[in-house]
Design a protein around this motif. Sequence first.
Motif, PDB file in Angstrom:
ATOM      1  N   ASN B   9       0.818  -1.200   0.000  1.00 48.66           N
ATOM      2  CA  ASN B   9       0.000   0.000   0.000  1.00 48.66           C
ATOM      3  C   ASN B   9       0.854   1.254   0.000  1.00 48.66           C
ATOM      4  OD1 ASN B   9      -2.290   1.416  -0.002  1.00 48.66           O
ATOM      5  ND2 ASN B   9      -3.089   0.625   1.922  1.00 48.66           N
ATOM      6  N   THR B  10       1.652   1.405  -1.036  1.00 49.44           N
ATOM      7  CA  THR B  10       2.494   2.601  -1.107  1.00 49.44           C
ATOM      8  C   THR B  10       1.762   3.696  -1.855  1.00 49.44           C
ATOM      9  OG1 THR B  10       3.467   1.806  -3.138  1.00 49.44           O
ATOM     10  CG2 THR B  10       4.603   1.269  -1.091  1.00 49.44           C
ATOM     11  N   ASN B  11       2.289   4.847  -1.787  1.00 48.85           N
ATOM     12  CA  ASN B  11       1.663   5.982  -2.450  1.00 48.85           C
ATOM     13  C   ASN B  11       1.747   5.851  -3.964  1.00 48.85           C
ATOM     14  OD1 ASN B  11       0.206   7.831  -1.122  1.00 48.85           O
ATOM     15  ND2 ASN B  11       1.957   8.840  -0.196  1.00 48.85           N
ATOM     16  N   PRO B  12       0.946   6.600  -4.654  1.00 45.67           N
ATOM     17  CA  PRO B  12       0.776   6.325  -6.080  1.00 45.67           C
ATOM     18  C   PRO B  12       2.040   5.834  -6.761  1.00 45.67           C
ATOM     19  CG  PRO B  12      -0.304   8.372  -5.543  1.00 45.67           C
ATOM     20  CD  PRO B  12       0.173   7.795  -4.261  1.00 45.67           C
ATOM     21  N   ARG B  13       1.948   4.567  -7.176  1.00 45.08           N
ATOM     22  CA  ARG B  13       3.054   4.020  -7.950  1.00 45.08           C
ATOM     23  C   ARG B  13       2.917   4.528  -9.362  1.00 45.08           C
ATOM     24  NH1 ARG B  13       1.091  -0.740  -6.822  1.00 45.08           N
ATOM     25  NH2 ARG B  13       0.131   0.517  -5.465  1.00 45.08           N
ATOM     26  N   ALA B  14       2.609   5.784  -9.454  1.00 40.30           N
ATOM     27  CA  ALA B  14       2.335   6.324 -10.784  1.00 40.30           C
ATOM     28  C   ALA B  14       3.630   6.401 -11.557  1.00 40.30           C
ATOM     29  CB  ALA B  14       1.701   7.700 -10.640  1.00 40.30           C
ATOM     30  N   VAL B  15       3.952   5.340 -12.218  1.00 41.16           N
ATOM     31  CA  VAL B  15       5.259   5.269 -12.878  1.00 41.16           C
ATOM     32  C   VAL B  15       5.416   6.272 -14.010  1.00 41.16           C
ATOM     33  CG1 VAL B  15       6.203   3.022 -12.452  1.00 41.16           C
ATOM     34  CG2 VAL B  15       4.230   3.217 -13.912  1.00 41.16           C
ATOM     35  N   ASN B  16       4.325   6.567 -14.663  1.00 38.18           N
ATOM     36  CA  ASN B  16       4.482   7.366 -15.855  1.00 38.18           C
ATOM     37  C   ASN B  16       4.221   8.843 -15.643  1.00 38.18           C
ATOM     38  OD1 ASN B  16       4.962   5.059 -17.313  1.00 38.18           O
ATOM     39  ND2 ASN B  16       2.800   4.675 -17.541  1.00 38.18           N
ATOM     40  N   VAL B  17       3.459   9.153 -14.628  1.00 37.35           N
ATOM     41  CA  VAL B  17       3.073  10.547 -14.492  1.00 37.35           C
ATOM     42  C   VAL B  17       3.487  11.062 -13.128  1.00 37.35           C
ATOM     43  CG1 VAL B  17       1.210  10.581 -16.138  1.00 37.35           C
ATOM     44  CG2 VAL B  17       0.811   9.708 -13.868  1.00 37.35           C
ATOM     45  N   ASP B  18       3.816  12.265 -13.136  1.00 37.89           N
ATOM     46  CA  ASP B  18       4.255  12.884 -11.907  1.00 37.89           C
ATOM     47  C   ASP B  18       3.065  13.626 -11.325  1.00 37.89           C
ATOM     48  OD1 ASP B  18       6.601  15.414 -10.966  1.00 37.89           O
ATOM     49  OD2 ASP B  18       6.204  13.475 -10.050  1.00 37.89           O
ATOM     50  N   LEU B  19       2.496  13.122 -10.277  1.00 41.39           N
ATOM     51  CA  LEU B  19       1.275  13.753  -9.766  1.00 41.39           C
ATOM     52  C   LEU B  19       1.460  14.254  -8.351  1.00 41.39           C
ATOM     53  CD1 LEU B  19      -1.254  11.123 -11.078  1.00 41.39           C
ATOM     54  CD2 LEU B  19      -0.949  13.422 -11.937  1.00 41.39           C
ATOM     55  N   ARG B 362       4.151  16.427 -18.840  1.00 42.91           N
ATOM     56  CA  ARG B 362       4.892  15.647 -19.834  1.00 42.91           C
ATOM     57  C   ARG B 362       6.384  15.781 -19.607  1.00 42.91           C
ATOM     58  NH1 ARG B 362       3.399  18.205 -24.121  1.00 42.91           N
ATOM     59  NH2 ARG B 362       5.313  19.163 -24.841  1.00 42.91           N
ATOM     60  N   VAL B 363       6.833  17.033 -19.455  1.00 44.57           N
ATOM     61  CA  VAL B 363       8.261  17.256 -19.262  1.00 44.57           C
ATOM     62  C   VAL B 363       8.745  16.548 -17.998  1.00 44.57           C
ATOM     63  CG1 VAL B 363      10.018  18.985 -18.821  1.00 44.57           C
ATOM     64  CG2 VAL B 363       8.282  19.421 -20.536  1.00 44.57           C
ATOM     65  N   ALA B 364       7.943  16.678 -16.900  1.00 45.65           N
ATOM     66  CA  ALA B 364       8.342  16.042 -15.642  1.00 45.65           C
ATOM     67  C   ALA B 364       8.399  14.531 -15.792  1.00 45.65           C
ATOM     68  CB  ALA B 364       7.364  16.439 -14.548  1.00 45.65           C
ATOM     69  N   ALA B 365       7.380  13.960 -16.463  1.00 46.75           N
ATOM     70  CA  ALA B 365       7.339  12.504 -16.614  1.00 46.75           C
ATOM     71  C   ALA B 365       8.504  12.010 -17.446  1.00 46.75           C
ATOM     72  CB  ALA B 365       6.028  12.086 -17.257  1.00 46.75           C
ATOM     73  N   PHE B 366       8.792  12.702 -18.547  1.00 45.00           N
ATOM     74  CA  PHE B 366       9.907  12.277 -19.388  1.00 45.00           C
ATOM     75  C   PHE B 366      11.210  12.380 -18.622  1.00 45.00           C
ATOM     76  CE2 PHE B 366       9.142  11.232 -23.855  1.00 45.00           C
ATOM     77  CZ  PHE B 366       7.769  11.362 -23.910  1.00 45.00           C
ATOM     78  N   ARG B 367      11.353  13.476 -17.898  1.00 46.94           N
ATOM     79  CA  ARG B 367      12.597  13.643 -17.140  1.00 46.94           C
ATOM     80  C   ARG B 367      12.770  12.479 -16.158  1.00 46.94           C
ATOM     81  NH1 ARG B 367      15.118  15.186 -12.597  1.00 46.94           N
ATOM     82  NH2 ARG B 367      16.892  16.596 -12.815  1.00 46.94           N
ATOM     83  N   LYS B 368      11.734  12.233 -15.382  1.00 46.08           N
ATOM     84  CA  LYS B 368      11.817  11.180 -14.367  1.00 46.08           C
ATOM     85  C   LYS B 368      12.148   9.846 -15.017  1.00 46.08           C
ATOM     86  CE  LYS B 368       8.935   9.127 -10.724  1.00 46.08           C
ATOM     87  NZ  LYS B 368       8.468   7.832 -11.229  1.00 46.08           N
ATOM     88  N   ASN B 369      11.407   9.517 -16.064  1.00 48.16           N
ATOM     89  CA  ASN B 369      11.609   8.205 -16.665  1.00 48.16           C
ATOM     90  C   ASN B 369      12.931   8.072 -17.405  1.00 48.16           C
ATOM     91  OD1 ASN B 369       9.177   6.292 -16.372  1.00 48.16           O
ATOM     92  ND2 ASN B 369       8.295   8.316 -16.619  1.00 48.16           N
ATOM     93  N   LEU B 370      13.371   9.140 -18.094  1.00 45.07           N
ATOM     94  CA  LEU B 370      14.641   9.048 -18.799  1.00 45.07           C
ATOM     95  C   LEU B 370      15.802   8.932 -17.823  1.00 45.07           C
ATOM     96  CD1 LEU B 370      14.182  11.522 -21.793  1.00 45.07           C
ATOM     97  CD2 LEU B 370      14.197   9.045 -21.832  1.00 45.07           C
ATOM     98  N   VAL B 371      15.708   9.684 -16.715  1.00 44.86           N
ATOM     99  CA  VAL B 371      16.767   9.581 -15.710  1.00 44.86           C
ATOM    100  C   VAL B 371      16.782   8.164 -15.134  1.00 44.86           C
ATOM    101  CG1 VAL B 371      17.450  10.322 -13.397  1.00 44.86           C
ATOM    102  CG2 VAL B 371      16.859  12.015 -15.100  1.00 44.86           C
TER     103      VAL B 371
END
Lengths: 487, 399
Positions: B9-19, B362-371
């Motif tokens: 039960n962790t906080n949003p495992r929102a892998v793709n979006v930064d929310l 979009r920019v945040a998600a790409f940054r997070k995922n590319l890093v």
Amino acid sequence: VCACVRESVCERERESVCECVREGVLFLSQSPEAACLSAEDISPSSNGPRDDDPDDLFAEATEEVSLDSPERQPILSDGPSPAITPVTPVMISPRVDDEDEEENRDTFDIQISVSDPEKVGDGMNAYMVYKVTTKTSLSIFSRDEVCVKRRFSDFLGLYSKLASKYMHMGYIVPPAPEKSIVGMTKVKVGKEDLSSVEFVEKRRSALERYLLRTVKHPALLKDPDVLQFLESSELPRAVSTQALSGAGILRMVNKAADAVNKMTIKMNESDAWFEEKQQQFENLDVQLRKLHASVESLVCHRKELSVNTASFAKSAAMLGNSEDHTALSRALSQLAEVEEKIDQLHQDQSYADFYLISELLGDYVRLITAVKGVFDQRMKAWAKWQDAQVMLQRKREAEAKLQYANKPDKLQQATDEIREWEGKVQQGERDFEQISKNIRREVGRFEKDRVKDFRVVIIKYLESLVHTQQQLIKYWEAFLPEAKAIA
Amino acid sequence: NSDKLILENTNPRAVNVDLQTDATLQVDISDALSERDKVKFTVHTKSTLPNFKQNEFSVVRQHEEFIWLHDSFVENEEYAGYIIPPAPPKPDFDASREKLQKLGEGEGSMTKEEFTKMKQELEAEYLAIFKKTVAMHEVFLCRVAAHPVLRKDLNFHVFLEYNQDLSVRGKNKKEKLEDFFKNVVKSADGVLVAGVKDVDDFFEHEKTFLLEYHNRVKDSSAKSDRMIRSHKSAADDINRIASTLYTLGTQDSTDLCKFFLKVSELFEKTRKIEARVAADEDLKLADLLKYYLRESQAAKDLLYRRGRALVDYENANKALDKARAKNKDVLQAETTQQVCCQKFEKISESAKQELIDFKTRRVAAFRKNLVELAELELKHAKGNLQLLQSCLGVLKGDT
């Protein structure tokens, strides 16, 4: 359980070579006879079965027979086969000194390269010519360095000659590379595309490996046909090579062996070594083929990965172009560049997969077919010997009958025939023992080479994998700050 | 057969979006159960909002109910000015199931070890797909919960709280056909609307940008999928090679037996790493691109709706002029024009903010995922390198 001869005694786990082998009980490489390669070795000390051979089938056959026996026929397929150049049995005595074979190998000083493929002629009559360069300090060669031009059928011709001369004696003759109608047709037709270039390179490399293996064999190195192949500027065109290929010859040989197998008298294997070795080679064959198939699949998928990565790289570049956030746009372009470099990396790795591992495995699958071939030759020799004994028995029975019939002329003939067949029986036994001895030595040499080959190649391959990973690290380390710089 | 997947039960495992996480409303999928042809998601809500009877509660939902919720947003005129969070894709275990079935059929043709190994591989693959579908359904809910207006939607609250089946049947053939035609009309309209140059520079730029971006993302998504599939195939080959090397090692009568066993062990390990690389690329790259394919479509849909509203507004203007000219039904025309104007302006205002937010996300998600992608690639390459070098050390030292 240890693979040595004393299998019933030695119970050790196969984690290390068992003491039996270390003590030299394993028959192969320790005996002094192993170094002597003369094909016709009549000295009684080196001939004959092992001391503890319990089933000496010929305890009774003690009659001295003159050794001016009739010519030995090369034991090949029954009936003349048009594809094999008819060869009068040449008694080769490559005189390797009775030094340990090891020393000879250390001073093995010969380098062969196959290079500069050149297309000669046009259309369907065209063919590729390869330059064969031999550099050596060995005295059997007339010059230090010699270059000749050879075409593929020349290589096949060489193999067919060597096979017909030596296989029946139990020598493992390295097979020539396979023919490829599809591959060659593309080249003939003049398609200058990547697949034709790759095909020619694959073949060039295979021909080079073939020659190197051939000259590594101490007997073959001194063979006049080999010398002629490497040195003479003009080579008589190999006849009827349309049907010839390494696999073709082996198929013929193995067909003969099948005929032997179907005989009613099953070979009474008195020597467990042969049975065991045959089983081992059978297992090795199965596994190597499986491995080869998996590696070929890997080569294919890695090539595919390279192509797909390149395609993705282009797509990522386009995506970067259309992205309107400047920093992200730049990062995406960088990603595209990284992926492009990686696709080249995958391609290089797939070449390594292929040329190092896949081709080695292919070579060994063919070599093992040759090994199985010599085991079958031994069975043929055994069968011939048995036939001779049966014949002798018949002749004796016939003579006995004639004694009662009182026909002096026929009796004389019968007695002569008995003598003839006694000679054949003795010759058969000698041949069988000679081929058995040769095979033991050949297998020992083969296994040593196999160990060395696989070790060298696998280490080289792992080093190529190391290089790939090091490059990957370099590329991603360069990209990481770019990704972090997206603001 | 059913597989239960217990998720922490962790906080949003929102892998793709930064929310942004917000204490007033937190939604996640705490559990999931995969049955023969459906997946049951346990939707867990924590909220301090007065609308709900309790502060924390859970319900079980299936994929069709998520679609129902999404469609209800799309059909709601009030939300015309928002980017509707894209619906999660339908859980698809067909490919994986087919592979498991094929494996079962081929059981006789392989050794027990090979069979067990492959079975484990396929089960792991099944689990990975399962985790992914859970993540995608969760992301949808989190996006809704994070949206200032959508989070207040009544259907959303019903979805979260009503602990009976919502009796939402999947669309029948007739409805699916209706949908199909609606889409056809929309795309024809889309071309029409796209052709009209917008007075507003911002929207003109966004239109041009989104049309191209969406196509490029589509292409990249497809190509990344293909690349990753090849990677997985190569890893599978290495798996088979490792098995055969092991057999060779146990059978060989020469010193090579040790050699083969060591290399087999090495390839077993590197193969696992290669499979992880493919899986991580799938998660950080392919899924990211797939998500933004869907989001950019949702953004395009918003632009389309605004475009439609603009056309309606312009038509209303024309109608008003005509009415004034003829001096007939002027009041009615005026009212219509007012309504259209308001609608258009409302959509334009919220659309602008939505599109700006879209870019930020979009920019945040790409940054997070590319890093994360780069970090994982590095981690795995270093791991591989270390294994290879240590094995080489042993093999070379052995001669």
